[in-house]
Design an enzyme around this catalytic site. Structure first.
Site, PDB file in Angstrom:
ATOM      1  N   CYS B 128       0.896  -1.155   0.000  1.00  0.00           N
ATOM      2  CA  CYS B 128       0.000   0.000   0.000  1.00  0.00           C
ATOM      3  C   CYS B 128       0.925   1.193   0.000  1.00  0.00           C
ATOM      4  O   CYS B 128       1.567   1.492   0.999  1.00  0.00           O
ATOM      5  CB  CYS B 128      -0.909   0.027   1.224  1.00  0.00           C
ATOM      6  SG  CYS B 128      -1.866   1.557   1.323  1.00  0.00           S
ATOM      7  N   CYS B 131      -0.642   4.307   2.408  1.00  0.00           N
ATOM      8  CA  CYS B 131      -0.585   4.162   3.871  1.00  0.00           C
ATOM      9  C   CYS B 131      -0.258   2.720   4.211  1.00  0.00           C
ATOM     10  O   CYS B 131       0.899   2.337   4.190  1.00  0.00           O
ATOM     11  CB  CYS B 131      -1.847   4.673   4.555  1.00  0.00           C
ATOM     12  SG  CYS B 131      -3.410   4.183   3.830  1.00  0.00           S
ATOM     13  N   SER B 132      -1.254   1.922   4.504  1.00  0.00           N
ATOM     14  CA  SER B 132      -0.958   0.556   4.933  1.00  0.00           C
ATOM     15  C   SER B 132      -2.177  -0.319   4.782  1.00  0.00           C
ATOM     16  O   SER B 132      -2.408  -1.197   5.596  1.00  0.00           O
ATOM     17  CB  SER B 132      -0.534   0.570   6.388  1.00  0.00           C
ATOM     18  OG  SER B 132      -1.559   1.206   7.126  1.00  0.00           O
ATOM     19  N   CYS B 133      -2.987  -0.078   3.750  1.00  0.00           N
ATOM     20  CA  CYS B 133      -4.186  -0.879   3.547  1.00  0.00           C
ATOM     21  C   CYS B 133      -3.764  -2.338   3.381  1.00  0.00           C
ATOM     22  O   CYS B 133      -2.743  -2.633   2.753  1.00  0.00           O
ATOM     23  CB  CYS B 133      -4.945  -0.389   2.325  1.00  0.00           C
ATOM     24  SG  CYS B 133      -5.491   1.323   2.505  1.00  0.00           S
TER      25      CYS B 133
END
Lengths: 107, 225
Positions: B128, B131-133
């Site tokens: 991602c 961000c950090s999906c």
């Protein structure tokens, strides 16, 4: 077999994560909107230094949640700052090993 | 970028946290003062709880769920079934969101899940960049390295170098396809079924499926011989 990595490396990471997920699930904000705001903060922080995936990451998360809650009037910056100071004082006056509470005037 | 340390999966989450305001002086009479961000989180929670916007018990429940009940074992069940049941695999490739929901794994944030299958021609890898999906219902909370700038930046730019840092080397004619997750779309890599696993049941197969193999930064374990 190697020991499993902790899911959250610090308790406050877990608490912050849960708080955000809860507010989303209660309908305070949509997750894509949250992710977009969070991505902006990460990007901004990333200009200054290479962010690790631990404290750096959750510091950006916290800053984003504080901003979102302040904008919505759910937790104003000043209000949050006062309560934080109250917690700090509570920790400093509570003997080691005792449960830490805010006084009734604080909380 | 000489950042290989961020790609040591075994160490990524276990790095010492020595930059806190923690007071470890045993002579101190008062309670251990939490770090500044920990106090800020506590303050937000207190403010919102007072206003009736947050139920602290519900927060504990969410933490317990992600710490103890949701994790890569869920994804491994999906992969093992995909390996053993061609009909299931077809359905998974067609509509993973619906198929995994039937197994009880659905996104609490309303996201969709796409399964991407590794083949001899193509190796899939997930990142991602924003961000950090991550597919929480199937893999739990992402590891620290997945959330680091280093991985997020390098996975797209030089996926083969990143794979090498993880100890994965692919045949030169295998293409690497990198999937960039979003808040709405998360990906689950279906790794290739290891050789020598004919006749193994779904449970035994699931034990071979590692978290990293479902992100694409690892391969499944080989069966014990």
């Amino acid at each position: 077999m190697q020991a499993p990595e902790p899911v959250f490396s610090e308790p406050w990471h877990a608490q912050l994560f849960a708080l955000t997920v809860y507010l989303n699930e209660e309908g305070h904000f949509a997750w894509p909107d949250w992710a977009a705001r969070f991505a902006q903060t990460l990007k901004r922080h990333g200009f200054a230094k290479e962010l690790d995936g631990g404290d750096d990451y959750f510091n950006a998360w916290l800053e984003t949640l504080e901003a979102v809650l302040a904008e919505r009037g759910a937790a104003g910056a000043e209000e949050a700052e006062q309560v934080k100071a109250a917690w700090e004082a509570a920790y400093l006056r509570t003997p080691h090993g005792q449960p830490v509470h805010l006084t009734s005037s604080e909380g | 970028m000489g950042l290989d340390i961020a790609f040591q999966p075994r160490n990524a989450c276990a790095m010492p946290h020595d930059h806190h305001d923690h007071d470890h002086d045993a002579d101190h009479p008062h309670s251990h003062l939490p770090s500044d961000p920990a106090l800020r989180v506590k303050a937000l929670e207190t403010v919102l709880t007072r206003k009736g916007l947050v139920d602290p018990a519900a927060l504990d429940e969410i933490i317990d769920t992600y710490q103890n009940r949701i994790g890569p074992k869920n994804g491994a069940q999906v992969v093992a079934r995909a390996w053993s049941d061609p009909e299931f695999n077809r359905a998974l490739m067609h509509d993973a969101t619906a198929v995994v929901a039937e197994m009880g794994f659905y996104g609490r944030q309303g996201e969709h899940i796409t399964a991407v299958e590794n083949t001899p021609e193509t190796h899939n890898m997930v990142v991602c960049t924003l961000c950090s999906c991550y597919p929480w219902p199937l893999l739990g909370i992402p590891p620290g390295w997945y959330k680091s700038d280093a991985y997020r930046a390098r996975a797209v730019r030089e996926p083969r170098a990143v794979l090498a840092d993880f100890g994965v080397s692919l045949p030169p004619d295998t293409a690497v396809r990198v999937w960039d997750s979003t808040a709405e779309m998360r990906y689950l890599v279906i790794p290739r079924r290891p050789e020598g696993t004919e006749g193994m049941d779904a449970e035994a197969l699931a034990a071979l499926v590692t978290r990293d193999s479902m992100i694409g930064t690892g391969l499944p374990k080989e069966p014990a011989t």
